[in-house]
Design an enzyme around this catalytic site. Structure first.
Site, PDB file in Angstrom:
ATOM      1  N   CYS A  44     -13.235  -5.899  14.584  1.00  0.00           N
ATOM      2  CA  CYS A  44     -12.512  -5.784  15.860  1.00  0.00           C
ATOM      3  C   CYS A  44     -11.086  -5.843  16.064  1.00  0.00           C
ATOM      4  CB  CYS A  44     -13.064  -6.961  16.830  1.00  0.00           C
ATOM      5  SG  CYS A  44     -14.527  -7.722  16.757  1.00  0.00           S
ATOM      6  N   CYS A  62      -8.806  -2.432  16.424  1.00  0.00           N
ATOM      7  CA  CYS A  62      -8.599  -1.878  17.931  1.00  0.00           C
ATOM      8  C   CYS A  62      -7.835  -3.029  18.642  1.00  0.00           C
ATOM      9  CB  CYS A  62      -9.551  -1.358  18.174  1.00  0.00           C
ATOM     10  SG  CYS A  62     -10.416   0.117  17.442  1.00  0.00           S
ATOM     11  N   HIS A  63      -8.480  -4.241  18.685  1.00  0.00           N
ATOM     12  CA  HIS A  63      -7.892  -5.166  19.563  1.00  0.00           C
ATOM     13  C   HIS A  63      -6.733  -6.114  19.340  1.00  0.00           C
ATOM     14  CE1 HIS A  63     -11.374  -4.032  22.083  1.00  0.00           C
ATOM     15  NE2 HIS A  63     -12.086  -4.324  21.133  1.00  0.00           N
ATOM     16  N   MET A  98     -15.513   1.549  22.700  1.00  0.00           N
ATOM     17  CA  MET A  98     -16.146   0.565  22.058  1.00  0.00           C
ATOM     18  C   MET A  98     -17.542   0.768  21.484  1.00  0.00           C
ATOM     19  SD  MET A  98     -15.879  -2.875  21.716  1.00  0.00           S
ATOM     20  CE  MET A  98     -17.160  -4.314  21.726  1.00  0.00           C
ATOM     21  N   HIS A 109       0.778   7.632  13.445  1.00  0.00           N
ATOM     22  CA  HIS A 109      -0.054   7.116  12.089  1.00  0.00           C
ATOM     23  C   HIS A 109       0.041   7.715  10.783  1.00  0.00           C
ATOM     24  CE1 HIS A 109      -3.876   5.832  10.328  1.00  0.00           C
ATOM     25  NE2 HIS A 109      -4.156   7.001   9.795  1.00  0.00           N
ATOM     26  N   HIS A 129      -5.146  14.364  12.737  1.00  0.00           N
ATOM     27  CA  HIS A 129      -4.982  13.374  11.373  1.00  0.00           C
ATOM     28  C   HIS A 129      -4.563  14.360  10.446  1.00  0.00           C
ATOM     29  CE1 HIS A 129      -6.156  11.054   8.082  1.00  0.00           C
ATOM     30  NE2 HIS A 129      -6.042   9.962   8.841  1.00  0.00           N
TER      31      HIS A 129
HETATM   32 FE1  DHE Z   1      -5.693   5.946   5.287  1.00  0.00          FE
HETATM   33  C1  DHE Z   1      -2.817   7.621   4.418  1.00  0.00           C
HETATM   34  C2  DHE Z   1      -4.071   4.079   7.331  1.00  0.00           C
HETATM   35  C3  DHE Z   1      -8.838   4.823   6.266  1.00  0.00           C
HETATM   36  C4  DHE Z   1      -7.294   7.799   2.682  1.00  0.00           C
HETATM   37  N1  DHE Z   1      -3.868   5.868   5.852  1.00  0.00           N
HETATM   38  C5  DHE Z   1      -2.783   6.863   5.154  1.00  0.00           C
HETATM   39  C6  DHE Z   1      -1.641   6.444   5.851  1.00  0.00           C
HETATM   40  C7  DHE Z   1      -1.733   5.211   6.895  1.00  0.00           C
HETATM   41  C8  DHE Z   1      -3.307   5.189   6.746  1.00  0.00           C
HETATM   42  C9  DHE Z   1      -0.960   4.454   7.532  1.00  0.00           C
HETATM   43  C10 DHE Z   1      -0.137   6.845   5.683  1.00  0.00           C
HETATM   44  C11 DHE Z   1       0.461   6.349   4.698  1.00  0.00           C
HETATM   45  C12 DHE Z   1       1.932   7.276   4.401  1.00  0.00           C
HETATM   46  O1  DHE Z   1       1.851   8.114   4.251  1.00  0.00           O
HETATM   47  O2  DHE Z   1       2.896   6.180   3.992  1.00  0.00           O
HETATM   48  N2  DHE Z   1      -6.234   4.743   6.518  1.00  0.00           N
HETATM   49  C13 DHE Z   1      -5.381   4.182   7.346  1.00  0.00           C
HETATM   50  C14 DHE Z   1      -6.012   3.128   8.477  1.00  0.00           C
HETATM   51  O3  DHE Z   1      -5.496   2.300   8.956  1.00  0.00           O
HETATM   52  C15 DHE Z   1      -7.623   3.525   7.999  1.00  0.00           C
HETATM   53  C16 DHE Z   1      -7.829   4.326   9.172  1.00  0.00           C
HETATM   54  C17 DHE Z   1      -8.476   2.248   8.161  1.00  0.00           C
HETATM   55  C18 DHE Z   1      -8.173   1.244   7.168  1.00  0.00           C
HETATM   56  O4  DHE Z   1      -9.076   0.357   7.323  1.00  0.00           O
HETATM   57  O5  DHE Z   1      -7.604   1.424   6.350  1.00  0.00           O
HETATM   58  C19 DHE Z   1      -7.532   4.521   6.854  1.00  0.00           C
HETATM   59  N3  DHE Z   1      -7.702   6.254   4.655  1.00  0.00           N
HETATM   60  C20 DHE Z   1      -8.687   5.633   5.149  1.00  0.00           C
HETATM   61  C21 DHE Z   1     -10.036   6.156   4.643  1.00  0.00           C
HETATM   62  O6  DHE Z   1     -11.338   5.507   4.968  1.00  0.00           O
HETATM   63  C22 DHE Z   1      -9.623   6.935   3.430  1.00  0.00           C
HETATM   64  C23 DHE Z   1     -10.157   8.287   4.109  1.00  0.00           C
HETATM   65  C24 DHE Z   1     -10.328   6.641   2.159  1.00  0.00           C
HETATM   66  C25 DHE Z   1      -9.689   5.429   1.553  1.00  0.00           C
HETATM   67  O7  DHE Z   1      -9.380   5.743   0.457  1.00  0.00           O
HETATM   68  O8  DHE Z   1      -9.690   4.376   2.155  1.00  0.00           O
HETATM   69  C26 DHE Z   1      -8.386   7.120   3.740  1.00  0.00           C
HETATM   70  N4  DHE Z   1      -5.110   7.613   3.809  1.00  0.00           N
HETATM   71  C27 DHE Z   1      -6.056   8.147   3.136  1.00  0.00           C
HETATM   72  C28 DHE Z   1      -5.316   8.851   2.010  1.00  0.00           C
HETATM   73  C29 DHE Z   1      -3.997   8.914   2.605  1.00  0.00           C
HETATM   74  C30 DHE Z   1      -3.853   8.077   3.729  1.00  0.00           C
HETATM   75  C31 DHE Z   1      -5.935   9.938   0.712  1.00  0.00           C
HETATM   76  C32 DHE Z   1      -2.632  10.083   2.077  1.00  0.00           C
HETATM   77  C33 DHE Z   1      -3.104  11.270   2.156  1.00  0.00           C
HETATM   78  C34 DHE Z   1      -1.755  11.906   1.630  1.00  0.00           C
HETATM   79  O9  DHE Z   1      -2.073  13.232   1.603  1.00  0.00           O
HETATM   80  O10 DHE Z   1      -0.464  11.622   1.525  1.00  0.00           O
END
Ligand code: DHE
Length: 591
Positions: free
Chosen positions: A91, A94-95, A132, A371, A414
């Site tokens: 939760c 989001c919240h 939700m 983001h 995204h």
């Molecule tokens: Fe990410 C980048 C946050 C879930 C793979 N992800 C980012 C960035 C943020 C972020 C803020 C940018 C960083 C930067 O550039 O400084 N990601 C989040 C979340 O909050 C979210 C939605 C949920 C969580 O609980 O973390 C989340 N992210 C994921 C995944 O489930 C992914 C697909 C697989 C994993 O490895 O967890 C994932 N995020 C990535 C990747 C990047 C990324 C591969 C960098 C991409 C790039 O080309 O720079």
């Protein structure tokens, strides 16, 4: 490999959920009251709707149970601990940690008491079309768990601990001091073509030789490690875990190894290093989700120098937000500044690291829910998605000013770092795909050569469907790649769409589908295909075939010219590979 015009437009609610959840809403506005749970009993959450932060690290922390209040059902210590874990896992993303609302509504006790136990129970059970999830009817939570959560929400929220200089220094560890490190590269690797591959569920990065495709070494990092970034010189690699642990890896060692580590909070997602000429490798910065803060560290040792809280006012309403998370961070090439994106307050901070004792921060009003984002091809303009607002904010890092905030043209942009291509008609454009629908938007980025098209969505392509996370191209490539790992259709989530840049002049250009999951030869699992990354020469692109922790995963390498399979990298140590970061491309912002 098959070619087709747009056959499928699978529109997914995905992040649309969180987009609509907040439309017009600010803290304290519980629109749930307008939707009777009975009306939404048929509601189902799409897989993309689950793409929300899960605060798995905070969930494990000991937190003091707030005292009982008269008239409110008291929880036993055990019940509180169970409910707290569920809250942070499911939760809080989001919240909000403190239940003051983020992309979801506020759940403070003044509001929950008014709604009452039964309402909360039903709402958690059935969810709402506004975003939700239907935790009960989906089978994710049992009836008993839902009743516990309804009672938990009637009690005051728990506050996780702060994480200041004392706590940071306790976790800071220089494994190899600077004067004991090599003075030249000791290994014979072509460092520029090393790929750092996130092994998400084992908390490791695999360093893979891009020339031979062999694993050089696997290094233990933080929990559910997220991204890697490179120092300006290319010598140091930084990996950040969701537990806010940063590992500093020296690529000159033989084999490359960890030389320092630190924790900068309890939950984090971003790390970056100083890139300005004269400041190469000098500083690193980490951004945390909890506590809401960023930390400037020494670039060679990770010694924490300055911690800055991001708590403050939301850019438009000027209301206080207690937990604005730090999302993406990039380093300017024009000024000694980090560009730090603050999610809930919608501010882009230009943090001047030239004098951190007298820290100057330019606060740019942008848009809420910033983001991820990246630079345009000139490296001057930074484009970042305010994903829950369907907008892109653009900053001129040379002038230190907002260029504008534009509609992205689809639902829940995204981009990752986005993709830069030269459009046959519109010149240089930056590309983002969307989580919520099949739109791939091309935004003009050349105010000098193509003034009429700059900072406008000049073309919208239709990809395979929603659930896209990353697009990719390379200056030497004639292709634009679009993944769809969160699409509910298995065929779409395990393949990528490729648009020929030369064809973009046509109306409704066709794309080619590469069945990467099938090419991997893996029979089991969902085989989500995620995040393309080019090699240094820009003639091949790597994709992760991301399966469950107990299942086989792989990396699939595609020849960019022929769009044919080049090779499949498999190894039992490659568990849940996701992000891939080529040393040269990452340090030079080539994408
Ligand atoms: Fe990410 C980048 C946050 C879930 C793979 N992800 C980012 C960035 C943020 C972020 C803020 C940018 C960083 C930067 O550039 O400084 N990601 C989040 C979340 O909050 C979210 C939605 C949920 C969580 O609980 O973390 C989340 N992210 C994921 C995944 O489930 C992914 C697909 C697989 C994993 O490895 O967890 C994932 N995020 C990535 C990747 C990047 C990324 C591969 C960098 C991409 C790039 O080309 O720079």
């Amino acid at each position: 490999m098959k070619s087709r015009n747009i056959l499928k437009h699978t529109t997914m609610l995905a992040g649309l959920a969180f987009a609509t959840a907040l439309v017009g809403g600010s803290l304290g506005n519980v629109s749930a009251q307008q939707t009777a749970p009975g009306d939404v009993k048929k509601h189902e959450t799409t897989p993309g709707g689950q793409y929300q932060p899960s605060l798995d690290v905070l969930k494990e922390q000991e937190m003091e149970q707030p005292g009982a209040k008269p008239g409110i059902p008291a929880l036993t210590a055990e019940e509180f601990s169970t409910a707290n874990k569920i809250y942070f896992e499911r939760c809080a993303g989001c919240h909000g940690v403190l239940r003051k609302g983020a992309t979801g509504k506020a759940l403070t006790t003044d509001l929950t008491k008014e709604l009452g136990f039964e309402y909360l129970r039903d709402f958690i059970t059935y969810g709402s079309p506004a975003g939700m999830p239907n935790w009960g009817t989906s089978g994710d939570l049992s009836e008993a768990e839902i009743e516990l959560m309804a009672n938990y929400l009637l009690n005051e929220p728990a506050q996780p601990p702060e994480f200041g200089m004392k706590e940071m220094r306790e976790t800071w560890n220089v494994i190899v001091p600077v004067d004991k490190r090599p003075t030249r590269q000791l290994n014979s690797l072509n460092l520029d073509n090393i790929f750092s591959v996130t092994l998400r569920d084992t908390g490791e990065v695999a360093l893979i030789n891009g020339d031979t495709k062999e694993i050089v070494t696997i290094i233990k990092t933080g929990y559910a490690v997220h991204i890697s970034r490179l120092s300006a010189s290319g010598r140091y690699l930084f990996a950040i875990g969701r537990d806010a642990k940063i590992d500093l890896i020296d690529l000159w060692m033989d084999p490359p190894a960890k030389v320092a580590e630190i924790k900068i909070g309890s939950e984090a997602r971003s790390v970056e290093t100083s890139k300005m000429e004269g400041w190469e490798d000098k500083y690193a910065i980490g951004g945390a989700y909890w506590p809401p803060q960023y930390v400037i560290m020494d670039g060679e040792t990770l010694e924490p120098q300055k911690i800055v809280s991001t708590r403050g006012m939301v850019y438009d309403t000027q209301e206080f937000h207690p937990e604005p998370r730090v999302a993406s961070i990039v380093a300017s090439h024009y000024r000694p500044e980090f560009v730090v994106n603050i999610k809930e307050t919608g501010q882009i901070l230009l943090v001047d690291y030239s004098d951190i004792k007298n820290l100057k921060v330019t606060t740019i009003e942008a848009e809420r829910f910033l983001h991820d984002g990246g630079f345009d091809s000139s490296g001057r303009y930074f484009l970042v998605a305010a994903n829950a607002r369907n907008r892109i904010a653009i900053v001129d890092t040379k002038e230190g000013k907002l260029v504008g905030v534009i509609e992205s043209g689809g639902a829940t942009p995204h981009p990752g770092r986005g993709a830069n291509i030269v459009h046959p008609k519109f010149g240089p454009v930056w590309v983002t795909s969307h989580l919520g629908d099949e739109t791939v938007s091309l935004i003009g980025t050349d105010p000098e050569g193509h003034r009429d098209h700059a900072w406008k969505v000049v073309q919208k392509l239709s990809g395979q469907g929603g659930g896209s996370l990353f697009v990719k191209s390379h200056p030497k490539s004639g292709n634009l790649y679009v993944d769809t790992p969160l699409n509910p259709d298995a065929e779409i989530s395990s393949s990528v769409a490729v648009f020929k840049i030369g064809d973009l002049e046509k109306d409704n250009p066709e794309y080619t589908v590469l069945p990467i999951g099938e090419w991997s030869g893996i029979a089991e699992g969902v085989k989500r295909v995620v995040q393309g990354e080019f090699n240094k020469d820009g003639d091949e692109i790597w994709f992760s075939v991301w399966n469950g922790k107990e299942q086989e995963s792989a990396l699939v390498v595609v020849d960019d010219k022929t769009l044919k399979l080049k090779t499949v990298i498999k190894d039992k140590r490659l568990i849940t590979p996701t992000g891939k970061f080529n040393v040269y491309n990452t340090r030079n912002d080539v994408y």
